[in-house]
Write an enzyme that holds these catalytic residues in place. Sequence first.
Site, PDB file in Angstrom:
ATOM      1  N   ASP A   1     -52.455 -15.460 -31.739  1.00  0.00           N
ATOM      2  CA  ASP A   1     -53.915 -15.519 -31.628  1.00  0.00           C
ATOM      3  C   ASP A   1     -54.550 -15.982 -32.936  1.00  0.00           C
ATOM      4  OD1 ASP A   1     -52.973 -13.090 -32.665  1.00  0.00           O
ATOM      5  OD2 ASP A   1     -54.777 -12.006 -32.090  1.00  0.00           O
TER       6      ASP A   1
ATOM      7  N   GLY B   1     -52.293   5.612 -29.856  1.00  0.00           N
ATOM      8  CA  GLY B   1     -51.519   4.961 -30.908  1.00  0.00           C
ATOM      9  C   GLY B   1     -50.309   4.185 -30.417  1.00  0.00           C
TER      10      GLY B   1
ATOM     11  N   LEU C   1     -51.707   0.263 -26.506  1.00  0.00           N
ATOM     12  CA  LEU C   1     -52.220  -0.077 -25.169  1.00  0.00           C
ATOM     13  C   LEU C   1     -53.749  -0.075 -25.133  1.00  0.00           C
ATOM     14  CD1 LEU C   1     -49.767   1.954 -22.887  1.00  0.00           C
ATOM     15  CD2 LEU C   1     -49.544  -0.396 -23.716  1.00  0.00           C
TER      16      LEU C   1
ATOM     17  N   ASP D   1     -58.325  -7.212 -27.237  1.00  0.00           N
ATOM     18  CA  ASP D   1     -58.253  -5.909 -26.573  1.00  0.00           C
ATOM     19  C   ASP D   1     -59.503  -5.640 -25.748  1.00  0.00           C
ATOM     20  OD1 ASP D   1     -55.927  -5.766 -27.946  1.00  0.00           O
ATOM     21  OD2 ASP D   1     -56.488  -4.081 -29.220  1.00  0.00           O
TER      22      ASP D   1
END
Length: 383
Positions: free
Chosen positions: A35, A120, A123, A170
């Site tokens: 990214d 943590g 996800l 995210d």
Amino acid sequence: MNINLEEKFAEQYDKKAHAIYFTPGRVNLIGEHIDYNGGLVMPCAITLGTWLAIAPNQDHKFRFKSLNFENESIVESNVLNEKDGNHWANYPVGVINEMIKDGKEITGLDFLFYGNIPIGSGLSSSASIEIATAYALNTHFNLGYDKLELVKIAKQVENDFIGLNSGIMDQFAVAFGEKNKAIVLDCETLKYKMVDVELGKYVLAIINTNKPRELADSKYNERVAECQTALKQLNEEITLHYLCELNAEKFALHSHVITDEVILNRATHVVKENDRVHLAAKALNGGNLEEFGRLMYASHESLRNLYEVSGKELDAVVDFCKDYEHVIGARMTGAGFGGCAISLLEKGFEEDFAKHLTDYYLAKIGYPAAIYISEIGGGPTSL
């Protein structure tokens, strides 16, 4: 959800919840560490996530409680711009803060959160909480934000209020996820397209290595610097803004200018991983899950050997999956050095897979992994 949040809210606040919302977590199916090199990522929403119950109050306070954390927080509406150490409530507080700074009128609310995303693990539990809060406020107060604006608010919270210099994937994946679809996203331009992911007789098995990811930040910065070195050297011969402007064929024509083997390995991963995202989208569009699984394994090998961001825990999981006949693909997901791996597991073998992987991992690593079964889910919703 195996918890009655409405009942729990009544117990905590002695009144009825006004509304309940759900927001998913996410995994990145393929496209790792590219990214920041101008490449494409392919995340999807999962069916693990965050539930949020809210109700208005009359005393101009914001009360934050969670069934996952003991410590609660009460914030006066005029002191929202203050971060409270490492308190979990900083995430919803930051969202309210951003919206008030944007001129929105938000009055006192009582919040109760519950999540089944392991904290943590990589996800996106924090992005899930941020988008859950933003979506609930936008709906409750009819603020008029569209989905992309909510994503940008949540990223602002992460960067400015929390102080983490993370990207937008995210929050984007959590907000834009659709059932049985993955998102092919350019993190730079935010252009995206949805790809059908019909898992058919397979499910997504998410394996948390339970290894703390303490190395991830320093090694992440190191990899960024290495990629910048590769780009600088390539620019001695051609003009590029990002490594991912090259495909593997074009890269092979110019890679001789990179003289350091480690730098060459990093750049090779980046270019080929970006090619794999294109190939993965093609495989999924054609319903070819076996080919997609092969690309997952290839991605992990590259992250393991060329980019060196996996580690013995993630490698142990993927090595087990390769030898388990009911898995057709597996790879680490996220920054690496711990966190989670994902695999495509044949339905009906969930318990057998969990038992044998647990035994293998415990013998190899010395402590257990945690296994979660998920489908590809949708984005935020009112329940």
